[in-house]
Design an enzyme around this catalytic site. Structure first.
Site, PDB file in Angstrom:
ATOM      1  N   HIS A 214       0.821  -1.208   0.000  1.00  0.00           N
ATOM      2  CA  HIS A 214       0.000   0.000   0.000  1.00  0.00           C
ATOM      3  C   HIS A 214       0.862   1.269   0.000  1.00  0.00           C
ATOM      4  O   HIS A 214       0.341   2.377   0.130  1.00  0.00           O
ATOM      5  CB  HIS A 214      -0.904  -0.033   1.245  1.00  0.00           C
ATOM      6  CG  HIS A 214      -2.055   0.909   1.213  1.00  0.00           C
ATOM      7  ND1 HIS A 214      -2.210   1.926   2.130  1.00  0.00           N
ATOM      8  CD2 HIS A 214      -3.120   0.989   0.379  1.00  0.00           C
ATOM      9  CE1 HIS A 214      -3.321   2.592   1.871  1.00  0.00           C
ATOM     10  NE2 HIS A 214      -3.897   2.057   0.819  1.00  0.00           N
ATOM     11  N   LYS A 216       3.172   4.443  -1.143  1.00  0.00           N
ATOM     12  CA  LYS A 216       3.214   5.410  -2.244  1.00  0.00           C
ATOM     13  C   LYS A 216       4.502   6.202  -2.099  1.00  0.00           C
ATOM     14  O   LYS A 216       4.594   7.124  -1.280  1.00  0.00           O
ATOM     15  CB  LYS A 216       2.018   6.365  -2.221  1.00  0.00           C
ATOM     16  CG  LYS A 216       0.678   5.689  -2.454  1.00  0.00           C
ATOM     17  CD  LYS A 216      -0.026   5.365  -1.184  1.00  0.00           C
ATOM     18  CE  LYS A 216      -1.416   4.793  -1.463  1.00  0.00           C
ATOM     19  NZ  LYS A 216      -2.035   4.263  -0.232  1.00  0.00           N
ATOM     20  N   ASP A 221      16.634  10.720  -8.224  1.00  0.00           N
ATOM     21  CA  ASP A 221      18.081  10.966  -8.093  1.00  0.00           C
ATOM     22  C   ASP A 221      18.573  10.922  -6.650  1.00  0.00           C
ATOM     23  O   ASP A 221      19.676  11.396  -6.355  1.00  0.00           O
ATOM     24  CB  ASP A 221      18.463  12.317  -8.720  1.00  0.00           C
ATOM     25  CG  ASP A 221      18.387  12.301 -10.240  1.00  0.00           C
ATOM     26  OD1 ASP A 221      18.344  11.190 -10.812  1.00  0.00           O
ATOM     27  OD2 ASP A 221      18.357  13.384 -10.845  1.00  0.00           O
ATOM     28  N   HIS A 389      -9.306  11.268   2.314  1.00  0.00           N
ATOM     29  CA  HIS A 389      -8.418  10.107   2.208  1.00  0.00           C
ATOM     30  C   HIS A 389      -7.088  10.370   2.901  1.00  0.00           C
ATOM     31  O   HIS A 389      -6.161   9.567   2.836  1.00  0.00           O
ATOM     32  CB  HIS A 389      -8.188   9.784   0.721  1.00  0.00           C
ATOM     33  CG  HIS A 389      -7.566   8.451   0.458  1.00  0.00           C
ATOM     34  ND1 HIS A 389      -6.281   8.305  -0.010  1.00  0.00           N
ATOM     35  CD2 HIS A 389      -8.061   7.196   0.604  1.00  0.00           C
ATOM     36  CE1 HIS A 389      -6.000   7.021  -0.145  1.00  0.00           C
ATOM     37  NE2 HIS A 389      -7.058   6.316   0.212  1.00  0.00           N
ATOM     38  N   LYS A 391      -4.148  10.760   5.684  1.00  0.00           N
ATOM     39  CA  LYS A 391      -3.705   9.997   6.850  1.00  0.00           C
ATOM     40  C   LYS A 391      -2.781  10.899   7.682  1.00  0.00           C
ATOM     41  O   LYS A 391      -1.703  11.279   7.228  1.00  0.00           O
ATOM     42  CB  LYS A 391      -2.941   8.734   6.442  1.00  0.00           C
ATOM     43  CG  LYS A 391      -3.724   7.798   5.486  1.00  0.00           C
ATOM     44  CD  LYS A 391      -3.372   8.048   4.057  1.00  0.00           C
ATOM     45  CE  LYS A 391      -3.776   6.941   3.108  1.00  0.00           C
ATOM     46  NZ  LYS A 391      -5.167   6.575   3.089  1.00  0.00           N
ATOM     47  N   ASP A 396       0.464  16.165  20.639  1.00  0.00           N
ATOM     48  CA  ASP A 396       1.024  17.327  21.333  1.00  0.00           C
ATOM     49  C   ASP A 396       1.540  18.355  20.329  1.00  0.00           C
ATOM     50  O   ASP A 396       0.938  18.553  19.290  1.00  0.00           O
ATOM     51  CB  ASP A 396       2.081  16.886  22.344  1.00  0.00           C
ATOM     52  CG  ASP A 396       1.469  16.066  23.492  1.00  0.00           C
ATOM     53  OD1 ASP A 396       0.236  16.135  23.657  1.00  0.00           O
ATOM     54  OD2 ASP A 396       2.211  15.357  24.180  1.00  0.00           O
TER      55      ASP A 396
END
Length: 471
Positions: A214, A216, A221, A389, A391, A396
């Site tokens: 999952h 991404k 370089d 979508h 995440k 704190d």
């Protein structure tokens, strides 16, 4: 004779079912996971056997990449450290040690991080960096579609391959299953190395269909990297028929790119058996900031569930704030209890979910957890302009967790994920401002409206909760 064969089949079938039940019990799994499998195998053995074959096998003791190879690939991270580096805040040093001991997530210093909150700006930034590439381009996506967005990206990659730039692509075989194999074959003909991660083949790898990559990641370089929640598909750029696609992705410059590079090359080695460790993939970088981050890949193989352990530890150590964005909330009992305990202790716990997600079934299962959360004092926010979508975990004033992992069973237990843990007050403040902006476009859930929802909806939520580990 037929009767004897029937008895023989029943005996063999019974022995098979009982043997699988014995394996499940002796795996010493969480009883909450063991008992449902035992019940299904006893009372619906045919269905249970099929589901267990595809989704139930415990592969945590297997390895798809050896420790020696992982260590050789990650050695460059240790060499990239700066002796004058800043210190991780003292109260987060045990967390940093946890991440280093379980997954060899080395603290990296001085990265500059740019957040993107929409797919269009992220794609433009990625394409700009691809245009500047001189040596290599590494891309890894769960979903890589052959639509307008995917075609535009691949045209840019073909152009760089013609210039002699090394281009390597890893895609997930299940996440990208709707894409015709001829599309990937055309990329290979144009000089691009393209591989499917854990290619599903019957029967050899069918048991691994439940374990998907999952992540991404993009690395150009060795100097610039991208990490976050956005795949390559039109919906991430143009939205859906019922609203925008609100997501978060990040561009990283500096030492943090080395962590992304090591994660990609580990997966590349696991898929191709090629070990790429040259110094040209870890070029010297300058220090842009005083932040500290750890790139944390996690997966279903191995003893520890690092992201679940780290998130649970961070939540338990919170003093005044825990803010969460996640498209799906299907938590482990430990994490769910920790969040409720924090709210009961007076900590500001906020959970932002999409008002509508891309899966009605997952929506129902997620909502089944909200009753107790609200009773404990957790503030629930439903993002309304479209599908959230993103995440994000903020704890704190000096810890932010970003990356690909949702707050659900699949990300914590079954998927290969990669998150970044950032110890920096300035970056945390920037992400808190983004959270506040999203909150202004969200509906605060009230106890009166939630606890008065229709009874059939509650029943459906409770039913779907039983399937949370498989969603």
């Amino acid at each position: 004779m037929p009767q004897i064969l029937t008895y023989l089949f029943i005996a063999l079938y019974s022995v098979t079912i009982l043997s699988i039940i014995l394996v499940i019990i002796t795996d010493n799994r969480n009883p909450l996971k063991t008992l449902p499998w035992v019940i299904v195998l006893l009372f619906a053995p045919v269905v249970g056997l099929v589901f267990y074959f595809f989704f139930g096998q415990n592969l945590s003791k297997q390895r798809i990449i050896s420790r020696r190879t992982r260590k050789r690939i990650s050695m460059r991270l240790v060499e990239a450290q700066d002796p004058s580096r800043p210190e991780i805040p003292e109260h987060w040093q045990p967390l940093a040690r946890l991440l280093k001991s379980t997954i060899h997530a080395v603290p990296l210093y001085g990265s500059r991080i740019t957040p993107y909150t929409d797919g269009a700006s992220k794609m433009e930034a990625l394409l700009d960096e691809i245009a500047r590439a001189r040596h290599h381009i590494h891309l890894q996506y769960y979903i890589l579609c052959n639509d307008r967005t995917g075609s535009r990206l691949c045209d840019a990659l073909r152009a760089k391959a013609r210039e002699g730039v090394q281009v390597r692509i890893l895609y997930d075989d299940v996440g990208s299953s709707s894409v015709k194999k001829s599309f990937f074959a055309s990329l290979r003909r144009d000089g691009i190395e393209v591989r499917a991660f854990l290619h599903v083949r019957f029967p050899r790898f069918t048991s691994k269909i439940n374990y998907r990559n999952h992540r991404k990641i993009a690395v150009i370089d060795g100097r610039v990297g991208f990490i976050g929640g956005m795949n390559i598909a039109d919906r991430y750029v143009y939205g859906t028929d019922w609203g925008i696609w609100r997501d978060t992705h990040f561009r990283i410059e500096g030492n943090g790119v080395a962590g992304l590079q090591a994660s990609f090359l580990s997966d590349w080695s696991a898929t191709t058996k090629q070990r790429i460790t040259g110094a040209e993939y870890y070029p010297p970088t300058r220090h842009f900031t005083r932040d500290v981050l750890q790139i944390v890949p996690s997966g279903p193989f191995g003893k520890w569930r690092t992201l679940l352990q780290a998130d649970s530890y961070a939540v338990a150590r919170a003093c005044h704030r825990i803010w969460i964005q996640t498209p799906y909330y299907l938590p482990s009992e430990v994490l769910n209890s920790a969040l409720q305990t924090a709210a009961l202790a007076g900590i500001d716990v906020r959970l932002m979910l999409p008002a509508r997600s891309d899966s009605r079934v997952v929506d129902l299962a997620s909502h089944s957890y909200l009753d107790d959360m609200m009773k404990a004092g957790v503030k629930i926010l439903f993002y309304t302009p479209g599908f959230l979508h993103s995440k994000l975990l903020i704890v704190d004033d000096d810890l932010t967790v970003i990356g690909s992992a949702n707050m659900d069973f699949r990300s914590f237990e079954h998927n290969f994920e990669v998150n970044a843990f950032l110890y920096d007050a300035e970056f945390t403040a920037r992400m808190a401002a983004i959270f506040d902006h999203d909150a202004s476009n969200s509906h605060p859930l009230t106890p009166a409206e939630w606890f008065n929802r229709p009874r059939p909806q509650r029943w459906a939520e409770s039913l779907m909760r039983l399937f949370s580990p498989l969603l």
